[in-house]
Design a protein around this motif. Structure first.
Motif, PDB file in Angstrom:
ATOM      1  N   TRP A 155      17.642  91.412  34.159  1.00  0.00           N
ATOM      2  CA  TRP A 155      16.568  90.821  34.666  1.00  0.00           C
ATOM      3  C   TRP A 155      16.698  90.652  36.197  1.00  0.00           C
ATOM      4  O   TRP A 155      15.989  90.760  37.101  1.00  0.00           O
ATOM      5  CB  TRP A 155      16.413  89.673  33.819  1.00  0.00           C
ATOM      6  N   ARG A 156      17.909  90.162  36.592  1.00  0.00           N
ATOM      7  CA  ARG A 156      18.206  89.802  37.981  1.00  0.00           C
ATOM      8  C   ARG A 156      18.052  91.055  38.861  1.00  0.00           C
ATOM      9  O   ARG A 156      17.452  90.936  39.786  1.00  0.00           O
ATOM     10  CB  ARG A 156      19.860  89.064  38.232  1.00  0.00           C
ATOM     11  N   GLU A 157      18.649  92.199  38.445  1.00  0.00           N
ATOM     12  CA  GLU A 157      18.567  93.319  39.121  1.00  0.00           C
ATOM     13  C   GLU A 157      17.105  93.855  39.046  1.00  0.00           C
ATOM     14  O   GLU A 157      16.420  94.215  40.145  1.00  0.00           O
ATOM     15  CB  GLU A 157      19.310  94.484  38.415  1.00  0.00           C
ATOM     16  N   GLY A 158      16.365  93.920  38.046  1.00  0.00           N
ATOM     17  CA  GLY A 158      15.099  94.486  37.809  1.00  0.00           C
ATOM     18  C   GLY A 158      13.892  93.543  38.555  1.00  0.00           C
ATOM     19  O   GLY A 158      13.136  94.197  39.069  1.00  0.00           O
ATOM     20  N   LEU A 159      14.123  92.372  38.796  1.00  0.00           N
ATOM     21  CA  LEU A 159      13.328  91.436  39.581  1.00  0.00           C
ATOM     22  C   LEU A 159      13.635  91.132  40.943  1.00  0.00           C
ATOM     23  O   LEU A 159      12.924  90.448  41.685  1.00  0.00           O
ATOM     24  CB  LEU A 159      13.288  90.222  38.533  1.00  0.00           C
ATOM     25  N   SER A 160      14.895  91.464  41.344  1.00  0.00           N
ATOM     26  CA  SER A 160      15.122  91.475  42.734  1.00  0.00           C
ATOM     27  C   SER A 160      14.281  91.970  43.706  1.00  0.00           C
ATOM     28  O   SER A 160      13.631  93.081  43.809  1.00  0.00           O
ATOM     29  CB  SER A 160      16.629  92.525  42.885  1.00  0.00           C
ATOM     30  N   GLY A 161      13.741  90.972  44.648  1.00  0.00           N
ATOM     31  CA  GLY A 161      12.707  91.543  45.519  1.00  0.00           C
ATOM     32  C   GLY A 161      11.341  91.408  45.148  1.00  0.00           C
ATOM     33  O   GLY A 161      10.359  91.652  45.812  1.00  0.00           O
ATOM     34  N   SER A 162      11.014  91.213  43.860  1.00  0.00           N
ATOM     35  CA  SER A 162       9.726  91.076  42.927  1.00  0.00           C
ATOM     36  C   SER A 162       8.699  90.207  44.016  1.00  0.00           C
ATOM     37  O   SER A 162       9.181  89.123  44.361  1.00  0.00           O
ATOM     38  CB  SER A 162       9.674  90.550  41.825  1.00  0.00           C
ATOM     39  N   LYS A 163       7.628  90.821  44.200  1.00  0.00           N
ATOM     40  CA  LYS A 163       6.537  90.096  45.008  1.00  0.00           C
ATOM     41  C   LYS A 163       5.834  89.100  44.129  1.00  0.00           C
ATOM     42  O   LYS A 163       5.149  87.964  44.316  1.00  0.00           O
ATOM     43  CB  LYS A 163       5.421  91.008  45.506  1.00  0.00           C
ATOM     44  N   ALA A 164       6.029  89.117  42.629  1.00  0.00           N
ATOM     45  CA  ALA A 164       5.624  88.341  41.633  1.00  0.00           C
ATOM     46  C   ALA A 164       6.017  86.846  41.865  1.00  0.00           C
ATOM     47  O   ALA A 164       7.233  86.528  42.459  1.00  0.00           O
ATOM     48  CB  ALA A 164       5.948  88.902  40.245  1.00  0.00           C
ATOM     49  N   PHE A 165       5.249  85.874  41.603  1.00  0.00           N
ATOM     50  CA  PHE A 165       5.734  84.433  41.426  1.00  0.00           C
ATOM     51  C   PHE A 165       6.627  84.626  40.021  1.00  0.00           C
ATOM     52  O   PHE A 165       5.725  84.741  38.974  1.00  0.00           O
ATOM     53  CB  PHE A 165       4.704  83.593  41.348  1.00  0.00           C
ATOM     54  N   ILE A 166       7.633  83.909  40.181  1.00  0.00           N
ATOM     55  CA  ILE A 166       8.392  83.822  39.088  1.00  0.00           C
ATOM     56  C   ILE A 166       8.146  82.244  38.414  1.00  0.00           C
ATOM     57  O   ILE A 166       8.862  81.544  39.361  1.00  0.00           O
ATOM     58  CB  ILE A 166       9.943  84.204  39.279  1.00  0.00           C
ATOM     59  N   VAL A 167       7.866  81.988  37.124  1.00  0.00           N
ATOM     60  CA  VAL A 167       7.751  80.889  36.620  1.00  0.00           C
ATOM     61  C   VAL A 167       9.041  80.687  35.775  1.00  0.00           C
ATOM     62  O   VAL A 167       9.142  81.345  34.880  1.00  0.00           O
ATOM     63  CB  VAL A 167       6.400  80.563  35.972  1.00  0.00           C
ATOM     64  N   ALA A 168      10.184  79.816  36.050  1.00  0.00           N
ATOM     65  CA  ALA A 168      11.256  79.960  35.398  1.00  0.00           C
ATOM     66  C   ALA A 168      11.777  78.602  34.919  1.00  0.00           C
ATOM     67  O   ALA A 168      11.705  77.668  35.597  1.00  0.00           O
ATOM     68  CB  ALA A 168      12.507  80.699  36.158  1.00  0.00           C
ATOM     69  N   ASN A 169      12.448  78.750  33.732  1.00  0.00           N
ATOM     70  CA  ASN A 169      13.097  77.265  33.223  1.00  0.00           C
ATOM     71  C   ASN A 169      14.314  76.864  34.047  1.00  0.00           C
ATOM     72  O   ASN A 169      15.292  77.661  33.791  1.00  0.00           O
ATOM     73  CB  ASN A 169      13.371  77.382  31.627  1.00  0.00           C
TER      74      ASN A 169
END
Length: 412
Positions: A155-169
């Motif tokens: 997940w960390r590698e795949g979402l690195s620099g993602s433009k998405a808003f990440i709503v995370a627990n």
């Protein structure tokens, strides 16, 4: 934002048509919804179809070990306040099932998509989501799922620099570590009942300190971030400190946590918490989960629990003793064939309940219950178990394929 231009090439349109035809044939043959086989055929004809279908949608991805399907439903209900939604509501959460779901939503503005944890990075790459909800990570399907730390790294590698808003627990250290590579994270204090997969620091391997609801690594300083949204009892606290009441027809603390994360997602799209939470009340059952059905003149409540974290949350939902409980465990491909996870579940929480055990792996479960000093009876099938149950509503808890078997038997 969603527009109205047609993103589909002639090849893509052919792929969609062929996929729908195959799905319809599968349904007609009585082989389930057909969404997975239809999606596979469509992707074979146009490998870029998922990206094409998503490009005119505002996409939300939802991933977790537990609660994906329910949270996807809650977010979809909330976002319908702002426009039409297409969603894989039946839980087909790998690329083929997702493609099939999006192909059915030509007029939609929003795509609300549940994604299997192992496929999150690839689906995020294809769909360019505006928002990704990450709820939890715990052990699941031990024979074939990557160890949780490896999933978090994926997940960390795949979402690195993602433009998405990440709503995370922010209460799950593995989720926090995975989300921390992203620039736009909205932290939600959604709680974490099951902590056995998060005693070592995902960043350095050090021992995690857990004073109260806080957590931090004493060795590298990795720590719980400050949330801007929080679950507080029966309310969601928003970033302005306002408390909004949660009214759900779905039971339990875990679903209130799902509602808190869903409210934070809805706010990304401009739907206010009050509106989002009011709409979530419409959700009564999710793919049969939490349904109360009549069977042999008895009321049965159907509860799905697939892994130790899920069983722990489910035990907190059931009626108090002496409510009878039927437990059903299989170990087919979709469940994972390794049942050693049964030893991670605290079955002493069932003390005082009459317990009846069914399913392909009823004997594995029986050994586990014996060690936990529980009184139980092994039964051949659901019909026999129900006949042996003392009076009262019966709580039926099953893992994935056992739950599907139960739904077929009770005609749900």
């Amino acid at each position: 934002m969603a527009g109205n231009s047609d993103p589909l090439t002639p090849r893509a349109k052919l792929a969609v048509t062929a996929g729908k035809a195959v799905a319809a044939a599968s349904r007609a043959a009585g082989r389930g919804s057909g969404s997975v086989i239809g999606g596979r055929v469509a992707l074979r004809l146009d490998p870029d179809l998922l990206a094409r279908l998503a490009q005119n949608l505002d996409v939300v991805l939802v991933s977790a070990t537990n609660g994906k399907t329910t949270t996807t439903r809650l977010i979809a209900e909330a976002l319908r306040a702002a426009g039409p939604v297409v969603s894989n509501a039946l839980g087909a959460n790998m690329p083929a099932g997702i493609t099939s779901a999006l192909a059915g939503g030509s007029d939609a503005k929003f795509g609300v998509i549940e994604v299997d944890e192992k496929y999150l990075a690839g689906v995020a790459r294809d769909t360019a989501p505006k928002c990704i909800a990450l709820l939890n990570l715990s052990r699941d399907q031990l024979d074939r799922a990557a160890e949780t730390r490896m999933l978090a790294e994926n997940w960390r590698e795949g979402l690195s620099g993602s433009k998405a808003f990440i709503v995370a627990n922010c209460d799950d250290p593995l989720v926090v570590w995975a989300a921390s590579s992203s620039p736009n994270v909205i932290w939600v204090a959604a709680g974490q009942m099951w902590k056995d997969d998060a005693w070592s620091c995902p960043s350095c391997g050090g021992v995690m300190q857990r004073p109260g609801d806080d957590w931090f690594c004493g060795e590298c300083g990795f720590r719980r971030p400050q949330p801007t949204w929080a679950l507080s009892g029966d309310h969601v606290l928003d970033p302005h400190g306002s408390a909004w009441p949660i009214h759900l027809q779905l039971p339990g603390r875990a679903n209130k946590a799902n509602a808190a994360s869903s409210a934070a997602v809805a706010a990304v799209f401009g739907v206010p918490p009050q509106v989002a939470l009011e709409r979530m009340y419409q959700v009564q059952a999710v793919a049969g989960r939490y349904d109360v059905v009549q069977f042999q003149n008895r009321d049965l409540r159907l509860l799905l629990a697939k892994n130790p974290a899920g069983w722990l949350e489910t035990f907190s939902l059931i009626d108090p003793p002496p409510a009878p409980v039927i437990l059903s465990v299989n170990a087919r491909g979709a469940d994972g064939t390794d049942t050693s996870w049964l030893w991670d579940v605290d079955y002493t929480r069932l003390t005082g309940h009459p317990i009846f055990v069914i399913g392909d792996r009823k004997l594995d479960l029986a050994v586990r219950l014996e060690v936990a000093n529980q009184h139980f009876q092994v039964c051949e099938n659901l019909d026999q178990a129900v006949q042996m149950c003392p009076p009262g509503r019966i709580e039926v808890i099953a893992n994935y394929t056992a739950f599907q078997d139960l739904r077929r038997r009770v005609g749900n």
